[in-house]
Design a protein around this motif. Structure first.
Motif, PDB file in Angstrom:
ATOM      1  N   ALA A 240      53.903   0.888  59.034  1.00  0.00           N
ATOM      2  CA  ALA A 240      54.891   0.623  60.219  1.00  0.00           C
ATOM      3  C   ALA A 240      53.901   0.281  61.405  1.00  0.00           C
ATOM      4  O   ALA A 240      52.847   0.457  61.492  1.00  0.00           O
ATOM      5  CB  ALA A 240      55.620   1.873  60.636  1.00  0.00           C
ATOM      6  N   ARG A 241      54.826  -0.482  62.327  1.00  0.00           N
ATOM      7  CA  ARG A 241      54.169  -0.851  63.639  1.00  0.00           C
ATOM      8  C   ARG A 241      54.738   0.229  64.391  1.00  0.00           C
ATOM      9  O   ARG A 241      55.831   0.462  64.519  1.00  0.00           O
ATOM     10  CB  ARG A 241      54.603  -2.427  64.167  1.00  0.00           C
ATOM     11  N   LEU A 242      53.846   0.665  65.342  1.00  0.00           N
ATOM     12  CA  LEU A 242      54.090   1.903  66.112  1.00  0.00           C
ATOM     13  C   LEU A 242      53.804   1.354  67.561  1.00  0.00           C
ATOM     14  O   LEU A 242      52.846   1.133  67.977  1.00  0.00           O
ATOM     15  CB  LEU A 242      53.353   3.182  65.776  1.00  0.00           C
ATOM     16  N   PHE A 243      54.958   1.693  68.437  1.00  0.00           N
ATOM     17  CA  PHE A 243      54.674   1.298  70.002  1.00  0.00           C
ATOM     18  C   PHE A 243      54.902   2.308  70.672  1.00  0.00           C
ATOM     19  O   PHE A 243      56.230   2.938  70.477  1.00  0.00           O
ATOM     20  CB  PHE A 243      55.544   0.145  70.377  1.00  0.00           C
ATOM     21  N   LEU A 244      54.145   2.981  71.623  1.00  0.00           N
ATOM     22  CA  LEU A 244      54.415   3.825  72.757  1.00  0.00           C
ATOM     23  C   LEU A 244      54.760   3.633  73.891  1.00  0.00           C
ATOM     24  O   LEU A 244      53.848   2.671  74.463  1.00  0.00           O
ATOM     25  CB  LEU A 244      53.321   5.132  72.409  1.00  0.00           C
ATOM     26  N   VAL A 245      55.659   4.102  74.578  1.00  0.00           N
ATOM     27  CA  VAL A 245      55.654   3.914  76.115  1.00  0.00           C
ATOM     28  C   VAL A 245      55.626   5.032  76.931  1.00  0.00           C
ATOM     29  O   VAL A 245      56.284   6.164  76.798  1.00  0.00           O
ATOM     30  CB  VAL A 245      57.251   3.365  76.399  1.00  0.00           C
ATOM     31  N   SER A 246      54.658   5.043  77.754  1.00  0.00           N
ATOM     32  CA  SER A 246      54.300   6.217  78.477  1.00  0.00           C
ATOM     33  C   SER A 246      55.179   6.583  79.517  1.00  0.00           C
ATOM     34  O   SER A 246      55.582   5.831  80.558  1.00  0.00           O
ATOM     35  CB  SER A 246      52.900   6.117  79.039  1.00  0.00           C
TER      36      SER A 246
ATOM     37  N   LEU B 132      46.761   7.005  81.050  1.00  0.00           N
ATOM     38  CA  LEU B 132      47.964   5.793  81.020  1.00  0.00           C
ATOM     39  C   LEU B 132      48.821   5.692  82.298  1.00  0.00           C
ATOM     40  O   LEU B 132      49.188   6.895  82.748  1.00  0.00           O
ATOM     41  CB  LEU B 132      49.146   6.245  79.853  1.00  0.00           C
ATOM     42  N   PRO B 133      49.100   4.671  82.570  1.00  0.00           N
ATOM     43  CA  PRO B 133      49.853   4.572  83.907  1.00  0.00           C
ATOM     44  C   PRO B 133      51.303   4.574  83.420  1.00  0.00           C
ATOM     45  O   PRO B 133      51.542   4.474  82.357  1.00  0.00           O
ATOM     46  CB  PRO B 133      49.566   3.051  84.482  1.00  0.00           C
ATOM     47  N   GLN B 134      52.130   4.751  84.477  1.00  0.00           N
ATOM     48  CA  GLN B 134      53.713   4.711  84.105  1.00  0.00           C
ATOM     49  C   GLN B 134      53.958   3.646  83.568  1.00  0.00           C
ATOM     50  O   GLN B 134      53.625   2.465  83.749  1.00  0.00           O
ATOM     51  CB  GLN B 134      54.307   4.956  85.356  1.00  0.00           C
ATOM     52  N   ASP B 135      54.739   3.703  82.292  1.00  0.00           N
ATOM     53  CA  ASP B 135      55.358   2.750  81.636  1.00  0.00           C
ATOM     54  C   ASP B 135      54.507   1.665  80.937  1.00  0.00           C
ATOM     55  O   ASP B 135      54.680   0.778  80.362  1.00  0.00           O
ATOM     56  CB  ASP B 135      56.258   1.701  82.617  1.00  0.00           C
ATOM     57  N   ALA B 136      53.149   2.195  80.809  1.00  0.00           N
ATOM     58  CA  ALA B 136      52.236   1.402  79.654  1.00  0.00           C
ATOM     59  C   ALA B 136      52.824   1.497  78.521  1.00  0.00           C
ATOM     60  O   ALA B 136      53.359   2.286  78.028  1.00  0.00           O
ATOM     61  CB  ALA B 136      50.804   2.159  80.000  1.00  0.00           C
ATOM     62  N   VAL B 137      52.369   0.334  77.814  1.00  0.00           N
ATOM     63  CA  VAL B 137      52.916   0.153  76.362  1.00  0.00           C
ATOM     64  C   VAL B 137      51.584   0.267  75.408  1.00  0.00           C
ATOM     65  O   VAL B 137      50.688  -0.390  75.837  1.00  0.00           O
ATOM     66  CB  VAL B 137      53.658  -1.174  76.039  1.00  0.00           C
ATOM     67  N   VAL B 138      51.523   1.176  74.331  1.00  0.00           N
ATOM     68  CA  VAL B 138      50.466   1.355  73.703  1.00  0.00           C
ATOM     69  C   VAL B 138      50.864   0.944  72.119  1.00  0.00           C
ATOM     70  O   VAL B 138      51.950   1.507  71.685  1.00  0.00           O
ATOM     71  CB  VAL B 138      50.030   3.056  73.701  1.00  0.00           C
ATOM     72  N   THR B 139      50.005   0.169  71.619  1.00  0.00           N
ATOM     73  CA  THR B 139      50.443  -0.308  70.214  1.00  0.00           C
ATOM     74  C   THR B 139      49.273   0.520  69.249  1.00  0.00           C
ATOM     75  O   THR B 139      48.127   0.318  69.763  1.00  0.00           O
ATOM     76  CB  THR B 139      49.978  -1.867  70.163  1.00  0.00           C
ATOM     77  N   VAL B 140      49.760   1.031  68.224  1.00  0.00           N
ATOM     78  CA  VAL B 140      48.930   1.794  67.443  1.00  0.00           C
ATOM     79  C   VAL B 140      49.033   1.092  66.247  1.00  0.00           C
ATOM     80  O   VAL B 140      50.025   1.207  65.289  1.00  0.00           O
ATOM     81  CB  VAL B 140      49.362   3.264  67.193  1.00  0.00           C
ATOM     82  N   PRO B 141      47.807   0.646  65.604  1.00  0.00           N
ATOM     83  CA  PRO B 141      47.772   0.036  64.054  1.00  0.00           C
ATOM     84  C   PRO B 141      47.728   1.259  62.977  1.00  0.00           C
ATOM     85  O   PRO B 141      47.489   2.372  63.313  1.00  0.00           O
ATOM     86  CB  PRO B 141      46.525  -0.634  64.085  1.00  0.00           C
TER      87      PRO B 141
END
Length: 528
Positions: free
Chosen positions: A437-443, A474-483
């Motif tokens: 899966a592709r995983l995206f995180l929003v702080s 992580l700043p507010q609303d930063a987007v993190v992509t996790v392979p």
């Protein structure tokens, strides 16, 4: 011989014990579990040994006795000492660098400071003898450390008033001093095994009890800088060196303590200490007259659960922090670096508004990100100390488009919040997470204590035989992509304020601030 053939009147406990010694596989233990209880007790006794005539002192097989008590009687034997228990359960192999029996001296370049991981041959034995002396022989009269740690740690009075005889601090009459002997052995190990001769030595040992040591503290090399200024020596030919040892005294099973190290690049690293462990770190850095206000690393010893399911509430335990400071010829430390095994940090590369780590994780700023609409569709169960709510993708379509441009067919959205202690594995918290899966995180994390600093995500590199956990700011609303290849690394950080607040300002925090918590919350988008 089968257990059905054994009776309480004919079986010899010594014969049964010998059979177990030769083949202690679980199946055999279960088979012999059919024996009568009185015979099983006699068998267990065969694994005890009377070691000192005229006393009640005994030793027992640290592998067999706990296993038999657990399998046959449902009794979980508490460890008689964390070091012995950990040794019995230690996995095969070299373990993490900086811990015995790892054979190599390992090295990382830590933003201008050389950080070496090494445990000398006699280091664990010396630490065990130090713990034994402090536990059984020391008059534990203690005083607070110097500011800003007056509420965090205590030091033995002998370290402040070394002119008094050792008998004032030890119950037995002895001519040597075990604390002094320990530091001498550490210095000898640095010389003989690392090839570095420490001069102008100063030492410090702190006793860290329970969860009290929740502050950063400053490490100052006052004596070393003063000596260089006095002699007018060429500062370029010397390095400032420090050997830091963290020693478990009596840590609660399931917990982890450690030293927090701030990297100049912004990430925060935790060098962990577990029950039964002794860890060794050797720092070398250039001389920067007249001396920095803060060292490039900042030590802290919080205690918290590695996984929230192990314990509830504050963890218990005592640790020792032993530090030797000094000067050393730069040529010696250069040779040490040349012959050590290099380890690489998961360092990020900056590209515009994005940071890409060597593990493939990417962090990018996202201005104007839509707010999450909290429309729940399910409450997945998890055992990672998190609250997980699956949210409606239909009501959050604009957020999905902003976070994961392109096809989002089959996407799922979760709000994940961290409440309990410990580092929680994020991948295990999501049921049925597809392997590719592709995983995206929003702080959505924020520090409610007034500081902007917050480290909601931690990369646990110990799973890859690296002795650190890497906390990501992580700043507010930063987007993190996790392979997919980095799923095993990603954990949510405990909300303890110490782990998130500024180390530079830590000494100015009042003690009442220690109880405040940081809100750790993420939106997690999964695209199969």
């Amino acid at each position: 011989m089968h257990s059905d053939d054994i009776t309480a009147t004919t079986a010899d406990p010594r014969e049964i014990a010998e059979r177990l010694r030769k083949g202690a596989e679980t199946g055999l233990v279960e088979e012999l579990g059919k024996l009568p209880d009185d015979l099983k007790v006699s068998v267990v006794q065969q694994f005890f040994r009377h070691v000192e005539q005229g006393t009640h002192t005994t030793e027992y097989d640290a592998r067999m006795v706990p296993m038999l008590l657990s399998e046959w009687f449902g009794i979980e034997l508490p460890p008689t000492g964390p070091r012995a228990a950990a040794a019995a359960d230690a996995p095969a192999g070299p373990g993490l660098p900086g811990r015995a029996p790892h054979p190599d001296v390992c090295h990382v370049d830590f933003g201008g400071t050389d950080l070496f991981f090494h445990m000398s041959t006699g280091g664990e034995q010396a630490a065990g003898e130090l713990v034994e002396a402090i536990t059984t022989d020391t008059v534990l009269s203690v005083a607070r450390t110097s500011p800003p740690c007056e509420m965090a740690e205590v030091v033995p009075l002998w370290l402040q008033d070394r002119g008094r005889p050792a008998a004032d601090y030890y119950l037995s009459e002895r001519t040597d001093h075990p604390v002094a002997a320990y530091f001498d052995r550490v210095t000898d190990g640095v010389r003989t095994e690392l090839g570095v001769e420490m001069t102008e030595r100063s030492t410090e040992m702190a006793i860290v009890a329970n969860a009290d040591a929740l502050r950063f503290h400053r490490d100052r090399l006052v004596n070393q800088y003063a000596r260089l200024a006095e002699t007018g020596a060429d500062t370029g030919s010397y390095r400032l060196v420090q050997q830091l040892s963290l020693i478990d005294w009596d840590m609660q099973p399931g917990t982890v303590s450690g030293t927090v190290v701030d990297h100049p690049g912004g990430d925060r690293f935790l060098l962990p200490l577990g029950p039964g462990e002794v860890t060794g770190f050797f720092f070398t850095e250039p001389v920067r007259p007249p001396g920095p206000m803060m060292m490039p690393y900042h030590c802290a010893l919080p205690v918290f659960d590695r996984s929230a399911g192990f314990t509830v509430g504050p963890a218990r335990g005592k640790r020792l922090s032993a530090l030797v400071r000094g000067l050393a010829p730069a040529a010696q430390t250069a040779r040490l670096r040349e012959r050590s095994v290099g380890l690489s940090l998961d360092a990020p590369a900056e590209a515009g508004a994005a940071r890409t780590y060597a593990s493939g994780i990417e962090i990018r700023a996202a201005d104007g990100l839509p707010a999450t609409r909290p429309v729940p569709t399910a409450l997945p169960a998890n055992d990672e100390g998190l609250s997980v709510v699956e949210l409606s993708t239909e009501h959050n379509a604009d957020l999905l488009r902003a976070v994961a441009p392109g096809s989002a067919a089959g996407a799922r959205l979760y709000r994940v919040e961290k409440h309990g202690d410990g580092f929680s594995n994020l991948a295990r918290a999501i049921p049925g997470l597809p392997a590719g899966a592709r995983l995206f995180l929003v702080s959505r994390a924020r520090n409610e204590t007034g500081s902007r600093t917050v480290y909601p995500l931690t990369l646990d590199h110990t799973v890859r035989n690296r002795p650190w956990l890497q906390l990501l700011p992580l700043p507010q609303d930063a987007v993190v992509t996790v392979p997919p290849g980095a799923f095993d690394l990603v954990h949510l950080t405990p909300p303890d304020e110490l782990l998130h607040r500024s180390a530079l300002l830590d000494s100015f925090h009042p003690a009442t601030s220690l109880g405040k918590r940081v809100r750790i919350a993420l939106d997690l988008v999964v695209i199969p």
